[in-house]
Scaffold this active site. Structure first.
Site, mmCIF file in Angstrom:
data_model
loop_
_atom_site.group_PDB
_atom_site.id
_atom_site.type_symbol
_atom_site.label_atom_id
_atom_site.label_comp_id
_atom_site.label_asym_id
_atom_site.label_seq_id
_atom_site.Cartn_x
_atom_site.Cartn_y
_atom_site.Cartn_z
ATOM 1 C CG HIS A 182 -1.836 1.139 1.356
ATOM 2 N ND1 HIS A 182 -3.202 1.014 1.426
ATOM 3 C CD2 HIS A 182 -1.582 2.478 1.438
ATOM 4 C CE1 HIS A 182 -3.740 2.216 1.532
ATOM 5 N NE2 HIS A 182 -2.777 3.125 1.560
ATOM 6 C CD GLU A 183 1.337 3.294 3.593
ATOM 7 O OE1 GLU A 183 1.512 4.419 3.066
ATOM 8 O OE2 GLU A 183 0.261 2.954 4.109
ATOM 9 C CG HIS B 244 0.406 6.020 -1.024
ATOM 10 N ND1 HIS B 244 -0.661 6.568 -1.718
ATOM 11 C CD2 HIS B 244 -0.116 5.442 0.090
ATOM 12 C CE1 HIS B 244 -1.776 6.311 -1.030
ATOM 13 N NE2 HIS B 244 -1.475 5.619 0.055
#
Ligand SMILES: [Zn+2]
Ligand SMILES: [Zn+2]
Length: 184
Positions: free
Chosen positions: A93-94, A97
């Site tokens: 998820h990170e 980004h």
């Protein structure tokens, strides 16, 4: 959400479990692997992003951009409490980004089309909500979970006592809703 003035002196029933060096290294390796996978599909080469384990509270992971430098932050207590929920999904998820930022700049919405596309290439579910099961979250943080219409909040033991005895009510600073116990 209004905060009680008094420091939280409630009993600490659960020791703050962290991650040992081996598990930290596992996460750092996973970050490297995810960037390598992403690089096969997106033009996201760049400096190695530092990984830190200083995140506290409800969030399990966070990608930060300060003065043009990226960093990845993970909450070791939440990882230790439910590793299978966060490996690889929270890490991906990170990293996603970061990949979106490197490819598309700051334009796209945080969990928009580009981010979902990257998550798909990383083979992970594009999930935005908490991955830590609420009971584990509450237990690990020694907090009581409340909700509004937009998110989960964690109140300390003292705030929780005020809230259940109706001596104080707490509001969400984002949506203005009154907080109610999450299990209700
Ligand atoms: Zn996100
Ligand atoms: Zn809210």
């Amino acid at each position: 959400m209004k905060r009680a003035q008094e420091p939280d002196t409630g009993p600490r029933l659960h020791k703050p479990d962290g991650l040992d060096a081996v598990r930290r290294l596992e996460i750092v390796r996973l970050v490297g692997n995810l960037y390598r996978i992403a690089a096969q599909h997106f033009d996201c080469s760049g400096d190695t992003v530092p990984v830190r384990f200083t995140l506290r509270g409800l969030a399990a992971g966070q990608w930060r951009l300060r003065n043009g430098s990226e960093s990845l932050h993970f909450n070791e207590r939440l990882f230790a409490a439910a590793p299978e929920q966060h490996m690889p999904d929270t890490v991906a998820h990170e990293v996603a980004h970061s990949v979106v930022y490197r490819c598309f700049g700051r334009g796209p919405r945080p969990h928009g089309r580009e981010w979902r596309m990257v998550m798909e290439q990383l083979g992970c579910k594009a999930q935005v909500t908490h991955r830590t099961p609420p009971e584990i979250l509450a237990q690990t943080l020694n907090r009581h979970l409340y909700r509004c219409r937009c998110r989960i909040h964690a109140l300390g033991p003292r705030q929780h006592r005020y809230a259940i005895h109706g001596r104080r009510s707490y509001q969400c600073r984002v949506c203005g809703d009154r907080l109610v116990p999450a299990d209700r």
